[in-house]
Design a protein around this motif. Structure first.
Motif, mmCIF file in Angstrom:
data_model
loop_
_atom_site.group_PDB
_atom_site.id
_atom_site.type_symbol
_atom_site.label_atom_id
_atom_site.label_comp_id
_atom_site.label_asym_id
_atom_site.label_seq_id
_atom_site.Cartn_x
_atom_site.Cartn_y
_atom_site.Cartn_z
ATOM 1 N N ARG A 213 32.189 28.374 49.125
ATOM 2 C CA ARG A 213 30.898 27.956 48.592
ATOM 3 C C ARG A 213 30.480 26.601 48.741
ATOM 4 N NH1 ARG A 213 28.203 26.627 43.355
ATOM 5 N NH2 ARG A 213 26.719 27.847 43.476
ATOM 6 N N THR A 214 31.427 25.756 48.772
ATOM 7 C CA THR A 214 31.062 24.325 48.925
ATOM 8 C C THR A 214 30.779 23.719 50.373
ATOM 9 O OG1 THR A 214 31.963 23.827 46.712
ATOM 10 C CG2 THR A 214 31.219 21.948 48.145
ATOM 11 N N ASN A 215 31.800 23.995 51.121
ATOM 12 C CA ASN A 215 31.774 23.522 52.638
ATOM 13 C C ASN A 215 31.647 24.454 53.645
ATOM 14 O OD1 ASN A 215 32.648 20.888 51.972
ATOM 15 N ND2 ASN A 215 34.553 21.651 51.226
ATOM 16 N N ASN A 216 31.185 26.058 53.460
ATOM 17 C CA ASN A 216 30.775 27.023 54.142
ATOM 18 C C ASN A 216 31.898 27.317 55.193
ATOM 19 O OD1 ASN A 216 28.066 27.382 53.190
ATOM 20 N ND2 ASN A 216 27.692 25.184 53.865
ATOM 21 N N TYR A 217 33.098 27.141 54.738
ATOM 22 C CA TYR A 217 34.316 27.756 55.855
ATOM 23 C C TYR A 217 33.884 29.127 55.876
ATOM 24 C CZ TYR A 217 38.804 28.358 57.704
ATOM 25 O OH TYR A 217 40.029 28.609 58.662
ATOM 26 N N GLN A 218 33.894 29.289 57.208
ATOM 27 C CA GLN A 218 33.350 31.067 57.717
ATOM 28 C C GLN A 218 34.655 31.971 57.580
ATOM 29 O OE1 GLN A 218 30.237 31.517 58.493
ATOM 30 N NE2 GLN A 218 30.024 29.329 57.524
ATOM 31 N N LYS A 219 35.943 31.734 57.227
ATOM 32 C CA LYS A 219 36.942 32.569 57.182
ATOM 33 C C LYS A 219 37.413 32.512 55.683
ATOM 34 C CE LYS A 219 38.939 32.533 61.739
ATOM 35 N NZ LYS A 219 40.121 32.459 62.637
ATOM 36 N N PRO A 220 36.669 33.514 54.784
ATOM 37 C CA PRO A 220 37.055 33.522 53.401
ATOM 38 C C PRO A 220 38.516 34.224 53.388
ATOM 39 C CG PRO A 220 34.865 34.733 53.787
ATOM 40 C CD PRO A 220 35.643 34.677 55.081
ATOM 41 N N PRO A 221 39.248 33.649 52.436
ATOM 42 C CA PRO A 221 40.576 34.181 52.064
ATOM 43 C C PRO A 221 40.654 35.537 51.627
ATOM 44 C CG PRO A 221 40.042 32.941 50.152
ATOM 45 C CD PRO A 221 38.942 33.011 51.108
ATOM 46 N N TYR A 222 41.858 36.113 51.724
ATOM 47 C CA TYR A 222 42.145 37.525 51.044
ATOM 48 C C TYR A 222 43.236 37.266 49.881
ATOM 49 C CZ TYR A 222 39.171 40.681 53.765
ATOM 50 O OH TYR A 222 38.122 41.101 54.331
ATOM 51 N N CYS A 223 42.932 37.991 48.746
ATOM 52 C CA CYS A 223 44.147 38.140 47.730
ATOM 53 C C CYS A 223 44.718 39.492 47.684
ATOM 54 C CB CYS A 223 43.542 37.604 46.517
ATOM 55 S SG CYS A 223 44.677 37.820 45.085
ATOM 56 N N VAL A 224 46.110 39.501 47.861
ATOM 57 C CA VAL A 224 46.794 41.054 47.752
ATOM 58 C C VAL A 224 47.679 40.979 46.845
ATOM 59 C CG1 VAL A 224 47.873 42.834 49.156
ATOM 60 C CG2 VAL A 224 46.309 41.081 50.227
ATOM 61 N N THR A 225 47.785 41.635 45.948
ATOM 62 C CA THR A 225 48.785 41.612 44.816
ATOM 63 C C THR A 225 49.333 43.050 44.703
ATOM 64 O OG1 THR A 225 47.146 42.221 42.935
ATOM 65 C CG2 THR A 225 47.299 39.907 43.549
ATOM 66 N N PHE A 226 50.529 42.970 43.926
ATOM 67 C CA PHE A 226 51.250 44.078 43.767
ATOM 68 C C PHE A 226 51.777 44.145 42.262
ATOM 69 C CE2 PHE A 226 51.371 42.573 48.226
ATOM 70 C CZ PHE A 226 51.050 43.807 48.748
ATOM 71 N N GLY A 227 51.212 44.963 41.579
ATOM 72 C CA GLY A 227 51.652 45.139 40.278
ATOM 73 C C GLY A 227 51.242 43.890 39.211
ATOM 74 N N SER A 228 50.123 43.552 39.714
ATOM 75 C CA SER A 228 49.750 42.242 38.979
ATOM 76 C C SER A 228 49.200 42.504 37.654
ATOM 77 C CB SER A 228 48.707 41.312 39.535
ATOM 78 O OG SER A 228 48.059 40.447 39.004
ATOM 79 N N PRO A 229 49.419 41.590 36.573
ATOM 80 C CA PRO A 229 48.742 41.849 35.203
ATOM 81 C C PRO A 229 47.467 41.257 35.345
ATOM 82 C CG PRO A 229 50.373 40.081 35.409
ATOM 83 C CD PRO A 229 50.469 40.655 36.634
ATOM 84 N N PHE B 238 46.411 35.149 50.218
ATOM 85 C CA PHE B 238 47.392 34.522 49.122
ATOM 86 C C PHE B 238 47.786 36.102 48.590
ATOM 87 C CE2 PHE B 238 44.445 31.266 49.202
ATOM 88 C CZ PHE B 238 45.149 30.242 49.302
ATOM 89 N N ALA B 239 49.191 36.073 48.187
ATOM 90 C CA ALA B 239 49.959 37.105 47.590
ATOM 91 C C ALA B 239 50.665 36.979 46.426
ATOM 92 C CB ALA B 239 50.613 37.905 48.823
ATOM 93 N N GLY B 240 50.918 38.042 45.575
ATOM 94 C CA GLY B 240 51.975 37.729 44.714
ATOM 95 C C GLY B 240 52.402 39.278 43.943
ATOM 96 N N HIS B 241 53.395 39.257 43.351
ATOM 97 C CA HIS B 241 53.916 40.368 42.781
ATOM 98 C C HIS B 241 53.955 39.801 41.263
ATOM 99 C CE1 HIS B 241 57.361 42.598 41.257
ATOM 100 N NE2 HIS B 241 56.607 43.655 41.316
ATOM 101 N N SER B 242 53.854 40.939 40.389
ATOM 102 C CA SER B 242 53.756 40.742 38.969
ATOM 103 C C SER B 242 53.130 39.471 38.546
ATOM 104 C CB SER B 242 55.387 40.739 38.444
ATOM 105 O OG SER B 242 55.475 40.636 37.274
#
Length: 606
Positions: free
Chosen positions: A144-160, A121-125
């Motif tokens: 946490r609930t269903n034990n999916y084995q590939k956690p997501p990443y979050c990458v933001t740019f200039g985020s408040p 998941f990504a987002g600017h500002s």
């Protein structure tokens, strides 16, 4: 070490996230989000959220627009022991919840899951907080609930900033903070905006937002640096950032200045705090990676300092351009690969001219590029010292585990001796007729002292964020609670304190039991209050003091839970001894109720 290797994310994926985030922000702001078009052979799926340009999308109310987190959607965002919910920016939170309800986001996420893709998941500002909330939602629902084995990443740019100290604490406790990567350019004002109350920056903030909106006629207008409203907004934001950073630094350094407490009592400071990994881009191809949230807070303030007020127009203009130039800055950082990871804050040189070895000289150069003064470096060291002290406190507490286990074994031995005599250890302890009862009381007080010290350290935030999630302490706390709390209850009712102070559960239950019960319930994803077996005797004492008809529903509820607790070995069978307080009370209940209950069958088997 390369930038991608330092944060555990492929550099091509970082660039892809940045490209899509800027595209969503500048070219598709009318869309709730955009997904990267993926092929079957690709292993990742990137979802980017655009920013918004109305002040009401940033602040929902005065002064800072915060609200309690939606615990139904984000059950982990709380302080477990204190049972205190995290605060989140209400405007950002509402936007995410509406997006989740009114879009195909969940369906598209589940399609990516079925294809076993790594989601980013990504987002600017102001798209950054939406990406952060989407990531936490994913972690709660699928990892946490269903034990999916590939956690997501979050990458933001200039985020408040989007959440408070508890928000940050909870992510570190769950070991989720590592999935959040925030890029910040040196002068970008947007990551610092939320330090200021809306009343002081509203007009200037609206101008800034219009400057960064490609749909606005003011987009990238060069005269913005001379705008008094924008200049004033920049200065106000930095003054508020100074107040927050200085207040935090005083606590880092153990300051007991009464003036500090007096000022903070009538000047409301922003609740927002950073979380995750921050990558500060110096503007000349170098980057600084930092994960300590206390240090990040200091760097957000000190890295954007002006050398003089005469350069304010230039810096304001650069600040707004920095907010729109993340693709270029990221490309420079990836090409130069001049990366400094501030792992050991305690070894930072305090002087910009310090005589150092080659490695430290490189570090000093990057710190100079961020304009860090000796005061700034001292604050970063203080953050490192606090983190070191928390770890040492945990080591010291860990050294008590054997003493706690030994004490609990002695309580278990006392319980066994009582059972041999066909007397429940609750009733025996309440009567206090034997030397064994006295010895058990001494051990109870010793264990209470150890646990009370742990709880006080947690309340003062003197232990690592992950402490309450450690399996060995959850198990030890559960064993302690189930064995020792019945003795506390017996002691309470033995002295008839409840006549003056009320029921044990309402007035007298110590935090050492409340905390450890919440640890277990959170770890096992149980309903709050469902693991109350250690309070069995408190319920019995209160129920037997009132007429049956008045308490019938509660009696039935206790009987049902008692059967489950005994079946699961969470409650000792000595409660069913013929002369126990429970059995004496139960036999005085109306005969019809007794005949309809399964308790009698259990009693006959003891």
């Amino acid at each position: 070490m390369a930038l991608g290797d330092s944060i555990g994310l492929k550099e091509e994926l970082i660039k892809k996230a940045c490209n899509l985030a800027m595209k969503a922000h500048l070219k598709s702001p009318e869309k709730a989000y955009i997904w990267e078009k993926t092929t079957r052979s690709s292993t990742e799926a990137v979802c980017a959220f655009p920013g918004t340009w109305a002040v009401t999308d940033w602040y929902s109310r005065m002064p800072f627009g915060e609200t309690k987190i939606n615990i139904a959607l984000f059950p982990s965002l709380k302080s477990i022991g204190m049972d205190e919910l995290a605060l989140v920016n209400e405007a950002f939170s509402s936007r995410f919840e509406q997006l989740l309800c009114n879009s195909q986001l969940e369906r598209e996420v589940e399609k990516a899951l079925s294809d076993r893709k790594q989601i980013v998941f990504a987002g600017h500002s102001s798209g950054g907080p939406i990406a952060s909330l989407a990531t936490i939602w994913f972690l709660e629902k699928y990892v946490r609930t269903n034990n999916y084995q590939k956690p997501p990443y979050c990458v933001t740019f200039g985020s408040p900033l989007a959440g408070d100290r508890i928000f940050s604490h909870a992510l570190r406790r769950e070991n989720w903070a590592r999935y959040f990567i925030h890029f910040v350019t040196r002068y970008d004002i947007v990551p610092r905006v939320m330090f200021s109350p809306l009343s002081s920056i509203e007009a200037g903030l609206q101008q800034i937002l219009l400057y960064t909106s490609s749909k606005s006629p003011y987009f990238q207008n060069e005269s913005i640096g001379n705008s008094s409203g924008v200049t004033s907004c920049f200065m106000v934001v930095m003054r508020n950032a100074s107040a927050v950073a200085s207040h935090a630094a005083c606590h880092l350094m153990g300051c007991t200045n009464l003036l500090l407490e007096t000022v903070s009592s009538f000047i409301e400071l922003s609740p927002y705090r950073p979380f995750g990994t921050y990558i500060f881009c110096t503007g000349n191809g170098k980057s600084v990676i930092l994960q300590n949230p206390d240090a990040i807070l200091q760097l957000l303030f000190y890295s954007a300092q002006l050398s003089s007020e005469t350069e304010i127009a230039r810096v304001v203009y650069r600040s707004l351009n920095d907010n729109l130039s993340y693709e270029n800055d990221l490309q420079d950082c990836l090409e130069m690969q001049n990366v400094v990871h501030l792992n050991n804050l305690l070894e930072l040189p305090l002087s910009s001219h310090a005589n150092t070895n080659d490695e430290a000289a490189q570090l000093n150069t990057v710190l100079n590029d961020l304009g860090l003064s000796s005061r700034a470096r001292l604050c970063l060291r203080a953050a490192g010292e606090l983190e070191r002290q928390k770890i040492q406190n945990q080591v010291n507490i860990d050294s008590n585990r054997d003493s706690i286990r030994k004490g609990l074994n002695e309580i278990q031995g006392y319980q066994t001796k009582c059972e041999v005599r066909k007397v429940g250890y609750y009733d025996a302890f309440k009567l206090q007729k034997d030397i064994n009862d006295f010895n058990a009381n001494v051990k109870r007080l010793e264990l209470a002292g150890i646990w009370d010290e742990i709880i006080e350290m947690l309340k003062r935030c003197e232990l690592p964020d992950g402490f309450e999630a450690r399996k060995e302490w959850i198990e030890l706390g559960t064993m302690f609670r189930r064995l020792v709390e019945p003795l506390d209850i017996a002691n309470y009712y033995r002295h008839l304190k409840h006549e003056d102070t009320g029921p044990y559960m309402v007035r007298a239950r110590p935090k050492r039991y409340r905390f450890t019960q919440r640890w277990l319930e959170h770890a096992e994803k149980m309903q709050a209050g469902s693991s109350s077996e250690s309070c069995f005797w408190a319920e019995v004492e209160e129920l037997r003091a009132k007429p049956f008809e008045e308490m019938k529903e509660k009696v039935v509820s206790l009987e049902r839970r008692t059967l489950n607790w005994i079946h699961d070995d969470h409650l000792s069978r000595d409660v069913l001894f013929e002369e126990s307080t429970f059995c004496k009370w139960w036999r005085n209940l109306p005969p019809k109720h007794q005949s309809e209950s399964c308790i009698a069958r259990l009693m006959n088997n003891i």
